[in-house]
Design a protein around this motif. Structure first.
Motif, PDB file in Angstrom:
ATOM      1  N   VAL A 129     -46.182  26.926 -40.993  1.00  0.00           N
ATOM      2  CA  VAL A 129     -47.189  26.069 -41.614  1.00  0.00           C
ATOM      3  C   VAL A 129     -46.639  24.652 -41.668  1.00  0.00           C
ATOM      4  CG1 VAL A 129     -48.583  25.641 -43.666  1.00  0.00           C
ATOM      5  CG2 VAL A 129     -48.014  27.991 -43.015  1.00  0.00           C
ATOM      6  N   ALA A 130     -47.352  23.705 -41.065  1.00  0.00           N
ATOM      7  CA  ALA A 130     -46.937  22.302 -41.128  1.00  0.00           C
ATOM      8  C   ALA A 130     -47.211  21.755 -42.525  1.00  0.00           C
ATOM      9  CB  ALA A 130     -47.700  21.482 -40.086  1.00  0.00           C
ATOM     10  N   GLY A 131     -46.287  20.948 -43.026  1.00  0.00           N
ATOM     11  CA  GLY A 131     -46.464  20.375 -44.353  1.00  0.00           C
ATOM     12  C   GLY A 131     -45.294  19.500 -44.730  1.00  0.00           C
ATOM     13  N   ALA A 132     -45.152  19.267 -46.018  1.00  0.00           N
ATOM     14  CA  ALA A 132     -44.134  18.346 -46.508  1.00  0.00           C
ATOM     15  C   ALA A 132     -42.763  19.018 -46.589  1.00  0.00           C
ATOM     16  CB  ALA A 132     -44.538  17.823 -47.886  1.00  0.00           C
ATOM     17  N   GLY A 133     -41.731  18.253 -46.242  1.00  0.00           N
ATOM     18  CA  GLY A 133     -40.362  18.711 -46.408  1.00  0.00           C
ATOM     19  C   GLY A 133     -39.890  19.671 -45.338  1.00  0.00           C
ATOM     20  N   GLU A 134     -38.659  20.123 -45.522  1.00  0.00           N
ATOM     21  CA  GLU A 134     -38.103  21.127 -44.625  1.00  0.00           C
ATOM     22  C   GLU A 134     -38.795  22.464 -44.874  1.00  0.00           C
ATOM     23  OE1 GLU A 134     -35.775  20.914 -42.157  1.00  0.00           O
ATOM     24  OE2 GLU A 134     -36.068  18.764 -42.449  1.00  0.00           O
ATOM     25  N   PRO A 135     -39.077  23.218 -43.815  1.00  0.00           N
ATOM     26  CA  PRO A 135     -39.787  24.490 -44.006  1.00  0.00           C
ATOM     27  C   PRO A 135     -39.024  25.458 -44.915  1.00  0.00           C
ATOM     28  CG  PRO A 135     -39.760  23.867 -41.688  1.00  0.00           C
ATOM     29  CD  PRO A 135     -38.816  22.934 -42.389  1.00  0.00           C
ATOM     30  N   THR A 136     -39.744  26.063 -45.826  1.00  0.00           N
ATOM     31  CA  THR A 136     -39.205  27.118 -46.674  1.00  0.00           C
ATOM     32  C   THR A 136     -39.528  28.455 -46.032  1.00  0.00           C
ATOM     33  OG1 THR A 136     -39.526  25.830 -48.703  1.00  0.00           O
ATOM     34  CG2 THR A 136     -39.346  28.221 -48.939  1.00  0.00           C
ATOM     35  N   THR A 137     -38.510  29.276 -45.818  1.00  0.00           N
ATOM     36  CA  THR A 137     -38.722  30.599 -45.222  1.00  0.00           C
ATOM     37  C   THR A 137     -39.126  31.582 -46.308  1.00  0.00           C
ATOM     38  OG1 THR A 137     -37.139  30.220 -43.431  1.00  0.00           O
ATOM     39  CG2 THR A 137     -37.648  32.508 -43.974  1.00  0.00           C
ATOM     40  N   VAL A 138     -40.244  32.257 -46.081  1.00  0.00           N
ATOM     41  CA  VAL A 138     -40.725  33.274 -47.017  1.00  0.00           C
ATOM     42  C   VAL A 138     -40.754  34.611 -46.281  1.00  0.00           C
ATOM     43  CG1 VAL A 138     -42.561  33.977 -48.594  1.00  0.00           C
ATOM     44  CG2 VAL A 138     -42.139  31.540 -48.183  1.00  0.00           C
ATOM     45  N   ASN A 139     -40.040  35.601 -46.821  1.00  0.00           N
ATOM     46  CA  ASN A 139     -39.962  36.934 -46.218  1.00  0.00           C
ATOM     47  C   ASN A 139     -40.692  37.941 -47.089  1.00  0.00           C
ATOM     48  OD1 ASN A 139     -36.953  35.603 -46.094  1.00  0.00           O
ATOM     49  ND2 ASN A 139     -37.589  36.391 -44.105  1.00  0.00           N
ATOM     50  N   GLY A 140     -41.212  38.978 -46.434  1.00  0.00           N
ATOM     51  CA  GLY A 140     -41.840  40.067 -47.173  1.00  0.00           C
ATOM     52  C   GLY A 140     -42.849  40.789 -46.318  1.00  0.00           C
ATOM     53  N   PRO A 141     -43.509  41.802 -46.870  1.00  0.00           N
ATOM     54  CA  PRO A 141     -44.514  42.544 -46.104  1.00  0.00           C
ATOM     55  C   PRO A 141     -45.641  41.633 -45.624  1.00  0.00           C
ATOM     56  CG  PRO A 141     -43.959  43.694 -48.134  1.00  0.00           C
ATOM     57  CD  PRO A 141     -43.333  42.340 -48.229  1.00  0.00           C
ATOM     58  N   LEU A 142     -46.173  41.942 -44.451  1.00  0.00           N
ATOM     59  CA  LEU A 142     -47.255  41.149 -43.873  1.00  0.00           C
ATOM     60  C   LEU A 142     -48.426  41.041 -44.849  1.00  0.00           C
ATOM     61  CD1 LEU A 142     -48.259  39.723 -41.259  1.00  0.00           C
ATOM     62  CD2 LEU A 142     -49.176  41.946 -40.531  1.00  0.00           C
ATOM     63  N   SER A 143     -48.759  42.142 -45.511  1.00  0.00           N
ATOM     64  CA  SER A 143     -49.897  42.133 -46.429  1.00  0.00           C
ATOM     65  C   SER A 143     -49.663  41.176 -47.587  1.00  0.00           C
ATOM     66  CB  SER A 143     -50.165  43.543 -46.962  1.00  0.00           C
ATOM     67  OG  SER A 143     -49.038  44.045 -47.656  1.00  0.00           O
ATOM     68  N   GLU A 144     -48.439  41.107 -48.100  1.00  0.00           N
ATOM     69  CA  GLU A 144     -48.157  40.240 -49.235  1.00  0.00           C
ATOM     70  C   GLU A 144     -48.065  38.777 -48.821  1.00  0.00           C
ATOM     71  OE1 GLU A 144     -48.301  41.295 -52.358  1.00  0.00           O
ATOM     72  OE2 GLU A 144     -48.827  43.224 -51.473  1.00  0.00           O
ATOM     73  N   LEU A 145     -47.623  38.527 -47.591  1.00  0.00           N
ATOM     74  CA  LEU A 145     -47.643  37.156 -47.084  1.00  0.00           C
ATOM     75  C   LEU A 145     -49.084  36.658 -46.959  1.00  0.00           C
ATOM     76  CD1 LEU A 145     -44.855  37.359 -44.345  1.00  0.00           C
ATOM     77  CD2 LEU A 145     -44.759  36.038 -46.470  1.00  0.00           C
ATOM     78  N   ALA A 146     -49.972  37.545 -46.513  1.00  0.00           N
ATOM     79  CA  ALA A 146     -51.387  37.177 -46.423  1.00  0.00           C
ATOM     80  C   ALA A 146     -51.955  36.910 -47.811  1.00  0.00           C
ATOM     81  CB  ALA A 146     -52.178  38.282 -45.719  1.00  0.00           C
ATOM     82  N   ALA A 147     -51.576  37.719 -48.787  1.00  0.00           N
ATOM     83  CA  ALA A 147     -52.029  37.495 -50.159  1.00  0.00           C
ATOM     84  C   ALA A 147     -51.541  36.141 -50.659  1.00  0.00           C
ATOM     85  CB  ALA A 147     -51.520  38.617 -51.066  1.00  0.00           C
ATOM     86  N   TYR A 148     -50.274  35.857 -50.464  1.00  0.00           N
ATOM     87  CA  TYR A 148     -49.697  34.581 -50.927  1.00  0.00           C
ATOM     88  C   TYR A 148     -50.377  33.392 -50.280  1.00  0.00           C
ATOM     89  CZ  TYR A 148     -46.315  30.716 -50.898  1.00  0.00           C
ATOM     90  OH  TYR A 148     -45.722  29.476 -50.972  1.00  0.00           O
ATOM     91  N   LEU A 149     -50.548  33.442 -48.970  1.00  0.00           N
ATOM     92  CA  LEU A 149     -51.099  32.280 -48.278  1.00  0.00           C
ATOM     93  C   LEU A 149     -52.566  32.064 -48.631  1.00  0.00           C
ATOM     94  CD1 LEU A 149     -49.441  30.439 -46.437  1.00  0.00           C
ATOM     95  CD2 LEU A 149     -50.749  31.315 -44.506  1.00  0.00           C
ATOM     96  N   SER A 150     -53.272  33.121 -49.053  1.00  0.00           N
ATOM     97  CA  SER A 150     -54.673  32.981 -49.455  1.00  0.00           C
ATOM     98  C   SER A 150     -54.811  32.656 -50.937  1.00  0.00           C
ATOM     99  CB  SER A 150     -55.455  34.255 -49.125  1.00  0.00           C
ATOM    100  OG  SER A 150     -54.946  35.369 -49.839  1.00  0.00           O
ATOM    101  N   GLY A 151     -53.680  32.418 -51.612  1.00  0.00           N
ATOM    102  CA  GLY A 151     -53.727  32.007 -53.008  1.00  0.00           C
ATOM    103  C   GLY A 151     -53.882  33.144 -53.989  1.00  0.00           C
ATOM    104  N   ARG A 152     -53.570  34.373 -53.571  1.00  0.00           N
ATOM    105  CA  ARG A 152     -53.666  35.527 -54.454  1.00  0.00           C
ATOM    106  C   ARG A 152     -52.278  35.952 -54.930  1.00  0.00           C
ATOM    107  NH1 ARG A 152     -58.492  33.681 -52.660  1.00  0.00           N
ATOM    108  NH2 ARG A 152     -60.187  34.961 -53.521  1.00  0.00           N
ATOM    109  N   PRO A 153     -52.209  36.707 -56.028  1.00  0.00           N
ATOM    110  CA  PRO A 153     -50.913  37.200 -56.501  1.00  0.00           C
ATOM    111  C   PRO A 153     -50.241  38.049 -55.426  1.00  0.00           C
ATOM    112  CG  PRO A 153     -52.605  37.508 -58.182  1.00  0.00           C
ATOM    113  CD  PRO A 153     -53.319  37.091 -56.939  1.00  0.00           C
ATOM    114  N   ALA A 154     -48.944  37.840 -55.241  1.00  0.00           N
ATOM    115  CA  ALA A 154     -48.197  38.578 -54.222  1.00  0.00           C
ATOM    116  C   ALA A 154     -46.901  39.094 -54.828  1.00  0.00           C
ATOM    117  CB  ALA A 154     -47.903  37.682 -53.022  1.00  0.00           C
ATOM    118  N   THR A 155     -46.469  40.252 -54.352  1.00  0.00           N
ATOM    119  CA  THR A 155     -45.225  40.840 -54.831  1.00  0.00           C
ATOM    120  C   THR A 155     -44.331  41.146 -53.632  1.00  0.00           C
ATOM    121  OG1 THR A 155     -46.171  43.076 -54.753  1.00  0.00           O
ATOM    122  CG2 THR A 155     -46.338  41.871 -56.846  1.00  0.00           C
ATOM    123  N   GLY A 156     -43.058  41.329 -53.902  1.00  0.00           N
ATOM    124  CA  GLY A 156     -42.129  41.742 -52.851  1.00  0.00           C
ATOM    125  C   GLY A 156     -41.776  40.658 -51.857  1.00  0.00           C
ATOM    126  N   LEU A 157     -41.996  39.391 -52.226  1.00  0.00           N
ATOM    127  CA  LEU A 157     -41.660  38.289 -51.333  1.00  0.00           C
ATOM    128  C   LEU A 157     -40.349  37.640 -51.766  1.00  0.00           C
ATOM    129  CD1 LEU A 157     -45.126  36.538 -50.815  1.00  0.00           C
ATOM    130  CD2 LEU A 157     -44.031  38.291 -49.407  1.00  0.00           C
TER     131      LEU A 157
END
Length: 239
Positions: A195-223
């Motif tokens: 994702v292009a944005g401000a600053g150095e990229p932050t690496t976020v790891n976790g299940p694909l489903s939880e990454l989708a939840a996080y990026l859509s602005g929903r509560p996510a666990t296991g990241l």
């Protein structure tokens, strides 16, 4: 960025059934209770999904006839429809969800190849071919099936949907570049998203489903952030 049309239509069908399953799993009292979405009860979520089907039906009509038929007359009308819908009796609201979803699917099935290619305008003002309508609907029914707080969670959504949702949101967030730079690295998939944005990229790891939840602005666990437990970067609104 919508997935290819055949996949979008398949995912829309799956998402519609998942939303119906989620709606059936909550009682009337639960439906009237607040959700994780600020200011919205489950009835607001259901009313939004029903009204969205009718609004997308306007785009189907546009594609079929060539006569411009916007999704909503205004953002105010959209919000008013949701608020009014949330006051309906629960049984009436459940029937509206089912009836509007069936009508939308029937309308889409009747489009010809030429009509599928016709340009329509989204609620955000983008001109897109009618082939994007099923994906627009898929996002709504899949994500809001989880928002109802019933038996459907992000892990219950199809992996093809999670990947397509990440493709879509990454493209939107990167174009806006109004949030933090991210490198998304699923622990259960070989694909990676930046994702292009401000600053150095932050690496976020976790299940694909939880990454989708996080990026859509929903509560996510296991990241994890950079492989360690840390606070996730705050994100601006997606849509």
């Amino acid at each position: 960025m919508a997935p290819e049309p055949a996949l979008s239509r398949h995912l829309m069908q799956q998402g519609t059934e998942l939303f119906r399953r989620a709606l059936e799993s909550v009682t009337d009292d639960q439906l009237a209770a607040p959700t994780a979405l600020a200011g919205w009860t489950g009835k607001h979520v259901a009313a939004h999904v029903a009204a969205n089907a009718e609004a997308l039906g306007n785009l189907v009509r546009w594609a079929r006839t060539g006569e411009e038929t916007p999704m909503y007359s205004s953002p105010e009308q959209r919000n008013a429809d949701i608020e009014a819908g949330a006051t309906r009796p629960e049984a009436d609201l459940r029937a509206w969800v089912d009836r509007s979803a069936t009508a939308l699917a029937t309308g889409l099935d009747a489009l010809t190849d030429e009509q599928w290619d016709r340009q329509v305008r989204t609620a955000q003002g983008r001109l897109v071919p009618a082939t994007e309508i099923p994906w627009m609907r898929t996002r709504e029914v899949m994500v809001h099936a989880v928002d109802l707080g019933g038996s459907v969670g992000y892990a219950d959504l199809p992996l093809d949907f999670h990947a397509a949702l990440l493709d879509d949101i990454v493209a939107k967030r990167s174009a806006a570049a109004d949030g933090p730079a991210l490198h998304l690295a699923p622990t259960d998939d070989e694909r990676r998203w930046d994702v292009a944005g401000a600053g150095e990229p932050t690496t976020v790891n976790g299940p694909l489903s939880e990454l989708a939840a996080y990026l859509s602005g929903r509560p996510a666990t296991g990241l994890a952030v950079g492989g360690a437990t840390a606070d996730l970067p705050d994100l601006p609104r997606w849509l």
